[in-house]
Scaffold this motif. Structure first.
Motif, PDB file in Angstrom:
ATOM      1  N   GLY A   1       3.876   5.408   0.106  1.00  0.00           N
ATOM      2  CA  GLY A   1       4.001   4.167   0.863  1.00  0.00           C
ATOM      3  C   GLY A   1       2.797   3.263   0.786  1.00  0.00           C
ATOM      4  N   CYS A   2       1.878   3.548  -0.143  1.00  0.00           N
ATOM      5  CA  CYS A   2       0.643   2.768  -0.232  1.00  0.00           C
ATOM      6  C   CYS A   2       0.723   1.620  -1.228  1.00  0.00           C
ATOM      7  N   GLY A   3       1.609   1.728  -2.201  1.00  0.00           N
ATOM      8  CA  GLY A   3       1.651   0.733  -3.251  1.00  0.00           C
ATOM      9  C   GLY A   3       0.393   0.790  -4.117  1.00  0.00           C
TER      10      GLY A   3
ATOM     11  N   SER B   1      -7.465   4.347   5.798  1.00  0.00           N
ATOM     12  CA  SER B   1      -7.429   5.750   6.223  1.00  0.00           C
ATOM     13  C   SER B   1      -6.219   6.473   5.648  1.00  0.00           C
ATOM     14  N   ARG B   2      -5.114   5.751   5.445  1.00  0.00           N
ATOM     15  CA  ARG B   2      -3.903   6.372   4.908  1.00  0.00           C
ATOM     16  C   ARG B   2      -3.892   6.405   3.385  1.00  0.00           C
ATOM     17  N   CYS B   3      -4.589   5.430   2.771  1.00  0.00           N
ATOM     18  CA  CYS B   3      -4.526   5.290   1.316  1.00  0.00           C
ATOM     19  C   CYS B   3      -5.935   5.194   0.734  1.00  0.00           C
TER      20      CYS B   3
ATOM     21  N   TYR C   1       1.603  -4.501  -4.166  1.00  0.00           N
ATOM     22  CA  TYR C   1       0.743  -4.231  -3.013  1.00  0.00           C
ATOM     23  C   TYR C   1       1.595  -4.061  -1.754  1.00  0.00           C
ATOM     24  N   ARG C   2       1.073  -3.284  -0.835  1.00  0.00           N
ATOM     25  CA  ARG C   2       1.664  -3.140   0.493  1.00  0.00           C
ATOM     26  C   ARG C   2       1.096  -4.263   1.363  1.00  0.00           C
TER      27      ARG C   2
ATOM     28  N   ALA D   1       3.188  -6.506  11.431  1.00  0.00           N
ATOM     29  CA  ALA D   1       4.437  -6.460  10.686  1.00  0.00           C
ATOM     30  C   ALA D   1       4.112  -6.319   9.212  1.00  0.00           C
ATOM     31  N   ALA D   2       4.719  -5.350   8.547  1.00  0.00           N
ATOM     32  CA  ALA D   2       4.383  -5.091   7.148  1.00  0.00           C
ATOM     33  C   ALA D   2       5.634  -5.095   6.304  1.00  0.00           C
ATOM     34  N   SER D   3       5.480  -5.444   5.034  1.00  0.00           N
ATOM     35  CA  SER D   3       6.584  -5.368   4.077  1.00  0.00           C
ATOM     36  C   SER D   3       6.080  -4.656   2.838  1.00  0.00           C
ATOM     37  N   ALA D   4       6.842  -3.694   2.349  1.00  0.00           N
ATOM     38  CA  ALA D   4       6.422  -2.922   1.179  1.00  0.00           C
ATOM     39  C   ALA D   4       6.541  -3.792  -0.061  1.00  0.00           C
ATOM     40  N   GLY D   5       5.459  -3.849  -0.832  1.00  0.00           N
ATOM     41  CA  GLY D   5       5.484  -4.662  -2.033  1.00  0.00           C
ATOM     42  C   GLY D   5       5.801  -3.864  -3.281  1.00  0.00           C
ATOM     43  N   GLY D   6       5.797  -2.576  -3.200  1.00  0.00           N
ATOM     44  CA  GLY D   6       6.098  -1.778  -4.385  1.00  0.00           C
ATOM     45  C   GLY D   6       6.430  -0.358  -3.972  1.00  0.00           C
TER      46      GLY D   6
END
Length: 402
Positions: free
Chosen positions: A12-14, A89-91, A50-51, A2-7
């Protein structure tokens, strides 16, 4: 996970990734994330852009939970590695901090140590086989049971030996954290991260174990702030590891101070006894932890046949025993007897050390919709638990199974 975007960011990497690992029996938040006890550190990094990802794993501790501590840690490690690799890998090029509390600190610390020392196992993430990269990787560990402390005081898994089936005291991490910068935070006398060697300092060891009930819950309400702002915190740089100790009074003094009517007088006396205790100056190799190989645990307890057995009572009267075997045979058993008659209940387990690409436990402990995992599914026990009643043919005679 479960993730929450921090910025906010287009990709979508923050500014970076924060992978946060909760401790034993951690509750979920309203979004279903396993954030109990660690939401503070997650919110702190989210506020920095941060993500944030809260690692999804059972957080159970046998016998209170359905799987053993050892297996739970193994599942948590694999889930944490997957979360890190997925973000990296994504960021690419963004920093990743891995934070954990209590059992979560054990998980996070093991992942960081494995990455720093080349022990991370490749897993397929986003279509490719990948491992955790150390570039930009850092850690924050709160009350780590494998904390490499100062002098003869360290985390409980480094100080004691494993006598409870399913909870092997794994000892120090081989190679530490290498070049990966890690901040470890421990309250003085917390029975998880600060337990003196019982042979040299028995009073300190008892005070430390008592500290589990007095001090172990100190961290969650403060993780929203940097440890350096907590007050009474002394940090020492040990290579790339920053060891921060929060000074507090004796746990035994605190407990006795709560006794009605006499606590106000007794508590300070006990505190003085603990503070002025004499610690034996024993040779470096004379430690309780040197007996660890005799009960089957070695560095990281990562391979080989391991066995732990605990027996309590007298064989000719009331007695109980508990055992677990891991390796070529994976089984846990419990028995209770009175004189020559006894009942034994046992069943198969999994050896999660061999799970490699473990993501989730096959029994859907992580809730509905948990994806299957072929590696663990192959290890899932199909044999039913067994019950044996043993009796002696005659007093002093051989034991038969009926």
């Amino acid at each position: 996970m479960a993730a929450s975007a921090g910025g906010a960011s287009a990709d979508g990497c923050g500014r970076g990734g924060a992978v946060v690992v909760a401790g034993t029996q951690a509750p979920r938040d309203s979004d279903g994330a396993r954030s109990g006890g660690v939401a503070g550190v997650g919110n702190r990094y989210a506020a920095q852009g941060y993500r944030v990802t809260y690692v999804e794993y059972p957080t159970n501790l046998w016998p209170l939970g359905p799987i053993s501590y050892n297996d739970d840690v193994a599942v948590g490690k694999a889930a944490t590695e997957r979360a890190i690799i997925d973000y990296q890998s994504r960021c690419p090029g963004r920093p990743v901090v891995v934070a954990g509390y209590s059992q979560g600190a054990r998980v996070a610390g093991d992942v960081l140590s494995d990455a720093a020392n080349g022990r991370s196992k490749p897993m397929r993430v986003n279509g490719r086989m990948r491992t955790v990269r150390t570039a930009g990787l850092s850690g924050e560990l709160y009350s780590d049971p494998r904390r490499d402390g100062r002098g003869r005081s360290a985390g409980v898994e480094n100080t004691l030996i494993g006598l409870i089936p399913g909870i092997l005291m794994s000892g120090p991490r081989d190679g530490g954290f290498g070049s990966v910068p890690v901040t470890q935070v421990c309250v003085r006398g917390d029975g998880v991260c600060d337990v003196p060697d019982p042979l040299a300092d028995p009073i300190g060891a008892v005070d430390g174990l008592a500290g589990y009930w007095v001090k172990h819950g100190y961290y969650p309400a403060r993780m929203g702030r940097a440890p350096s702002t907590w007050g009474q915190t002394r940090c020492v740089q040990q290579g790339t590891t920053r060891d921060c100790v929060v000074e507090q009074r004796s746990s035994l003094g605190t407990l006795t101070g709560r006794i009605p009517q006499v606590g106000a007088a007794v508590g300070p006396v006990v505190t003085r006894v603990v503070d002025r205790r004499v610690v034996a100056d024993l040779p470096e190799h004379v430690r309780l932890s040197t007996l660890r190989p005799l009960v089957g645990a070695g560095p990281d307890s990562s391979s080989g046949d391991l066995g732990v057995e605990v027996r309590v009572g007298r064989p000719d009267l009331l007695h109980a025993e508990l055992s677990q075997r891991v390796g070529s045979e994976n089984r846990i058993e419990a028995g209770l007897g009175a004189g020559p008659v006894g009942v034994s209940v046992g069943g198969p387990t999994i050896d999660a050390r061999r799970a490699g690409d473990v993501v989730l436990n096959p029994s859907n402990l992580m809730g509905r919709g948990a994806p299957d995992n072929a590696v663990l599914r192959q290890q899932t026990p199909t044999e039913q638990p067994t019950v044996e009643v043993r009796r002696a043919a005659e007093a002093g005679g051989p034991v038969r199974t009926v």
